[in-house]
Design a protein around this motif. Sequence first.
Motif, PDB file in Angstrom:
ATOM      1  N   GLY A 148       0.816  -1.212   0.000  1.00 31.70           N
ATOM      2  CA  GLY A 148       0.000   0.000   0.000  1.00 31.70           C
ATOM      3  C   GLY A 148       0.848   1.261   0.000  1.00 31.70           C
ATOM      4  O   GLY A 148       0.530   2.252  -0.676  1.00 31.70           O
ATOM      5  N   LYS A 149       1.950   1.252   0.759  1.00 26.54           N
ATOM      6  CA  LYS A 149       2.856   2.411   0.781  1.00 26.54           C
ATOM      7  C   LYS A 149       3.447   2.672  -0.598  1.00 26.54           C
ATOM      8  O   LYS A 149       3.562   3.830  -1.038  1.00 26.54           O
ATOM      9  N   LEU A 150       3.823   1.600  -1.288  1.00 26.05           N
ATOM     10  CA  LEU A 150       4.406   1.764  -2.624  1.00 26.05           C
ATOM     11  C   LEU A 150       3.380   2.332  -3.611  1.00 26.05           C
ATOM     12  O   LEU A 150       3.703   3.196  -4.438  1.00 26.05           O
ATOM     13  N   ILE A 151       2.125   1.856  -3.523  1.00 26.69           N
ATOM     14  CA  ILE A 151       1.077   2.358  -4.426  1.00 26.69           C
ATOM     15  C   ILE A 151       0.796   3.824  -4.161  1.00 26.69           C
ATOM     16  O   ILE A 151       0.719   4.646  -5.094  1.00 26.69           O
ATOM     17  N   ARG A 152       0.642   4.187  -2.887  1.00 28.09           N
ATOM     18  CA  ARG A 152       0.332   5.577  -2.555  1.00 28.09           C
ATOM     19  C   ARG A 152       1.476   6.510  -2.957  1.00 28.09           C
ATOM     20  O   ARG A 152       1.245   7.650  -3.372  1.00 28.09           O
ATOM     21  N   ALA A 153       2.707   6.027  -2.854  1.00 26.54           N
ATOM     22  CA  ALA A 153       3.844   6.843  -3.287  1.00 26.54           C
ATOM     23  C   ALA A 153       3.778   7.119  -4.779  1.00 26.54           C
ATOM     24  O   ALA A 153       4.087   8.230  -5.240  1.00 26.54           O
ATOM     25  N   GLN A 154       3.356   6.129  -5.571  1.00 28.28           N
ATOM     26  CA  GLN A 154       3.215   6.328  -7.009  1.00 28.28           C
ATOM     27  C   GLN A 154       2.053   7.264  -7.336  1.00 28.28           C
ATOM     28  O   GLN A 154       2.132   8.059  -8.270  1.00 28.28           O
ATOM     29  N   ILE A 155       0.962   7.169  -6.569  1.00 29.71           N
ATOM     30  CA  ILE A 155      -0.140   8.117  -6.750  1.00 29.71           C
ATOM     31  C   ILE A 155       0.357   9.541  -6.524  1.00 29.71           C
ATOM     32  O   ILE A 155       0.056  10.456  -7.304  1.00 29.71           O
ATOM     33  N   ASP A 156       1.145   9.729  -5.472  1.00 34.03           N
ATOM     34  CA  ASP A 156       1.642  11.066  -5.144  1.00 34.03           C
ATOM     35  C   ASP A 156       2.604  11.603  -6.198  1.00 34.03           C
ATOM     36  O   ASP A 156       2.757  12.818  -6.346  1.00 34.03           O
ATOM     37  N   LYS A 157       3.257  10.702  -6.942  1.00 34.84           N
ATOM     38  CA  LYS A 157       4.181  11.137  -7.995  1.00 34.84           C
ATOM     39  C   LYS A 157       3.470  11.414  -9.320  1.00 34.84           C
ATOM     40  O   LYS A 157       4.087  11.921 -10.259  1.00 34.84           O
ATOM     41  N   SER A 158       2.191  11.074  -9.396  1.00 36.32           N
ATOM     42  CA  SER A 158       1.489  11.134 -10.683  1.00 36.32           C
ATOM     43  C   SER A 158       0.731  12.432 -10.910  1.00 36.32           C
ATOM     44  O   SER A 158       0.059  12.589 -11.927  1.00 36.32           O
ATOM     45  N   VAL A 163      -4.971  10.591  -0.209  1.00 35.28           N
ATOM     46  CA  VAL A 163      -5.456  11.275   0.983  1.00 35.28           C
ATOM     47  C   VAL A 163      -5.765  10.332   2.139  1.00 35.28           C
ATOM     48  O   VAL A 163      -5.737  10.744   3.293  1.00 35.28           O
ATOM     49  N   ALA A 164      -6.070   9.055   1.864  1.00 34.44           N
ATOM     50  CA  ALA A 164      -6.565   8.186   2.931  1.00 34.44           C
ATOM     51  C   ALA A 164      -6.157   6.737   2.684  1.00 34.44           C
ATOM     52  O   ALA A 164      -5.609   6.390   1.641  1.00 34.44           O
ATOM     53  N   LYS A 165      -6.475   5.889   3.669  1.00 38.96           N
ATOM     54  CA  LYS A 165      -6.318   4.458   3.504  1.00 38.96           C
ATOM     55  C   LYS A 165      -7.244   3.951   2.407  1.00 38.96           C
ATOM     56  O   LYS A 165      -8.138   4.670   1.958  1.00 38.96           O
ATOM     57  N   ALA A 166      -7.047   2.714   2.008  1.00 39.41           N
ATOM     58  CA  ALA A 166      -7.884   2.120   0.971  1.00 39.41           C
ATOM     59  C   ALA A 166      -9.232   1.689   1.537  1.00 39.41           C
ATOM     60  O   ALA A 166      -9.338   1.260   2.686  1.00 39.41           O
ATOM     61  N   GLY A 167     -10.274   1.802   0.717  1.00 37.32           N
ATOM     62  CA  GLY A 167     -11.575   1.223   1.013  1.00 37.32           C
ATOM     63  C   GLY A 167     -11.729  -0.100   0.286  1.00 37.32           C
ATOM     64  O   GLY A 167     -10.817  -0.570  -0.402  1.00 37.32           O
ATOM     65  N   ASP A 168     -12.902  -0.695   0.431  1.00 37.88           N
ATOM     66  CA  ASP A 168     -13.146  -2.034  -0.113  1.00 37.88           C
ATOM     67  C   ASP A 168     -14.112  -1.978  -1.288  1.00 37.88           C
ATOM     68  O   ASP A 168     -15.302  -1.742  -1.120  1.00 37.88           O
ATOM     69  N   ASN A 169     -13.577  -2.198  -2.489  1.00 39.12           N
ATOM     70  CA  ASN A 169     -14.417  -2.302  -3.684  1.00 39.12           C
ATOM     71  C   ASN A 169     -14.723  -3.764  -4.000  1.00 39.12           C
ATOM     72  O   ASN A 169     -15.155  -4.079  -5.102  1.00 39.12           O
ATOM     73  N   HIS A 255     -11.925 -13.634  -8.352  1.00 39.74           N
ATOM     74  CA  HIS A 255     -10.761 -13.597  -9.239  1.00 39.74           C
ATOM     75  C   HIS A 255      -9.911 -12.341  -9.057  1.00 39.74           C
ATOM     76  O   HIS A 255      -8.713 -12.360  -9.342  1.00 39.74           O
ATOM     77  N   ILE A 256     -10.522 -11.260  -8.593  1.00 41.70           N
ATOM     78  CA  ILE A 256      -9.790 -10.012  -8.382  1.00 41.70           C
ATOM     79  C   ILE A 256     -10.355  -9.329  -7.147  1.00 41.70           C
ATOM     80  O   ILE A 256     -11.567  -9.325  -6.921  1.00 41.70           O
ATOM     81  N   TRP A 257      -9.459  -8.755  -6.344  1.00 46.93           N
ATOM     82  CA  TRP A 257      -9.911  -7.821  -5.313  1.00 46.93           C
ATOM     83  C   TRP A 257      -9.504  -6.428  -5.750  1.00 46.93           C
ATOM     84  O   TRP A 257      -8.398  -6.214  -6.244  1.00 46.93           O
ATOM     85  N   ASP A 258     -10.415  -5.479  -5.580  1.00 50.61           N
ATOM     86  CA  ASP A 258     -10.180  -4.111  -6.022  1.00 50.61           C
ATOM     87  C   ASP A 258     -10.391  -3.153  -4.856  1.00 50.61           C
ATOM     88  O   ASP A 258     -11.372  -3.289  -4.121  1.00 50.61           O
ATOM     89  N   PRO A 259      -9.495  -2.184  -4.663  1.00 55.82           N
ATOM     90  CA  PRO A 259      -9.679  -1.200  -3.603  1.00 55.82           C
ATOM     91  C   PRO A 259     -10.394   0.047  -4.104  1.00 55.82           C
ATOM     92  O   PRO A 259     -10.587   0.243  -5.306  1.00 55.82           O
ATOM     93  N   ALA A 287     -13.961   6.973   7.422  1.00 56.40           N
ATOM     94  CA  ALA A 287     -15.024   6.567   6.493  1.00 56.40           C
ATOM     95  C   ALA A 287     -14.690   5.247   5.809  1.00 56.40           C
ATOM     96  O   ALA A 287     -15.549   4.361   5.685  1.00 56.40           O
ATOM     97  N   TYR A 288     -13.452   5.099   5.368  1.00 55.74           N
ATOM     98  CA  TYR A 288     -13.073   3.871   4.673  1.00 55.74           C
ATOM     99  C   TYR A 288     -13.019   2.686   5.626  1.00 55.74           C
ATOM    100  O   TYR A 288     -13.380   1.559   5.248  1.00 55.74           O
ATOM    101  N   MET A 289     -12.560   2.893   6.845  1.00 53.78           N
ATOM    102  CA  MET A 289     -12.529   1.792   7.800  1.00 53.78           C
ATOM    103  C   MET A 289     -13.947   1.311   8.109  1.00 53.78           C
ATOM    104  O   MET A 289     -14.209   0.110   8.197  1.00 53.78           O
ATOM    105  N   GLU A 290     -14.881   2.244   8.261  1.00 53.83           N
ATOM    106  CA  GLU A 290     -16.277   1.869   8.506  1.00 53.83           C
ATOM    107  C   GLU A 290     -16.898   1.210   7.275  1.00 53.83           C
ATOM    108  O   GLU A 290     -17.683   0.256   7.389  1.00 53.83           O
ATOM    109  N   GLN A 291     -16.522   1.707   6.098  1.00 57.46           N
ATOM    110  CA  GLN A 291     -17.044   1.115   4.860  1.00 57.46           C
ATOM    111  C   GLN A 291     -16.556  -0.311   4.679  1.00 57.46           C
ATOM    112  O   GLN A 291     -17.280  -1.163   4.163  1.00 57.46           O
ATOM    113  N   ARG A 292     -15.341  -0.612   5.107  1.00 59.17           N
ATOM    114  CA  ARG A 292     -14.846  -1.992   5.042  1.00 59.17           C
ATOM    115  C   ARG A 292     -15.776  -2.926   5.820  1.00 59.17           C
ATOM    116  O   ARG A 292     -16.114  -4.019   5.351  1.00 59.17           O
TER     117      ARG A 292
END
Length: 354
Positions: A148-158, A163-169, A255-259, A287-292
């Motif tokens: 998750g840290k690696l993904i968020r770092a790439q988001i910040d570079k893009s 802004v927050a932790k991941a939610g559950d899609n 087959h896939i989990w999506d955040p 909000a995301y923790m409750e949504q999980r």
Amino acid sequence: MKQTTPPRGDFSSDSSSSLPSAKRRSLLTAAATLPLFTVWSGPARAAEFNYKLATGQSLDQPVNARLKQATDRIREASAGRLDIRFFPASQLGSDTDLLTQVRSGGVEFLNIAGSVISTVVPLAAITNVGFTYSDYQQVWSSVDGELGKLIRAQIDKSGFVSVAKAGDNSFRQISSASKPIKTPADLQGYRIRVPVSPMFTSLFKSLGANPTSINFNELYTALQTKLVDGQENGLVAIDSGKLYEVQKYITQTNHIWDPFWMLGNRRAFAALPDDLKKIVQREFDRAYMEQRGDVEQLNTTLKEQLTKKGIVFETANRDSFRKALSDAGFYKEWRDKFGAAPWAALEAVVGKMS
């Protein structure tokens, strides 16, 4: 503050955007305690910052109730200094439209699926690698940990800011109007809708299907008109989008989990004083923790509800799908694309991928 519920016509007319049912509201604290969408008469003083938060998810999705609560809490905690207006259910455009808007600053915050943001942040697709996660323990260890840290770092570079932790899609399942999909052989030449995401296209091409990228707000019509034979989504999205009206079978493939990720416009977020940034991050995290928890609870009840609505559930042979992907070179291809460090972070949680 006085609240009023807006009329029905204020919402998207998309067939997947119906208001939450009483039964769903009973499952969700958010919808049980206050209206999902409200029009506020305004704080005692004008807000210093007037921002917008958008989602592309239909109104029945738990994430909308939780994010609406978060915007209300942000307004209250900031004493009215930050007012975030909420636009759910593709009111401001499709997912791809909204990505453009948050990059340009037309929208300051966006709840977006990892599968969609991967079109501009390729590493976000690593959580979508097919038949990888076996359960939620692995999921949260992964996205709340090193990967998750690696993904968020790439988001910040893009050009965005994470802004927050991941939610559950949700874990995704394959649905069909004509036949159950139990093995890779059932997917040969099969016309299946997938999100606008290279990973999903690669996955289903590797399994011999004919994937077509369509935004979610256009999916119901695509199934109704037989543009595609089937689709794949989590049970919450299948139910909230009323896809059971145009599908007959659901195969539980996982087959896939999506955040869900919360994107911010970099300039708009940087303009907030530090105390407001902390409030925003705290309340979106909550909000995301409750949504999980909401999604976990719903997943235990939706199978029964969808069965009553005429859906026939089937169980997939996951081993046969994973072998087919390995034989097709799917895992090697994506390991090479993502690089050694992210792939090692994934395998540290899920084990070696063949």
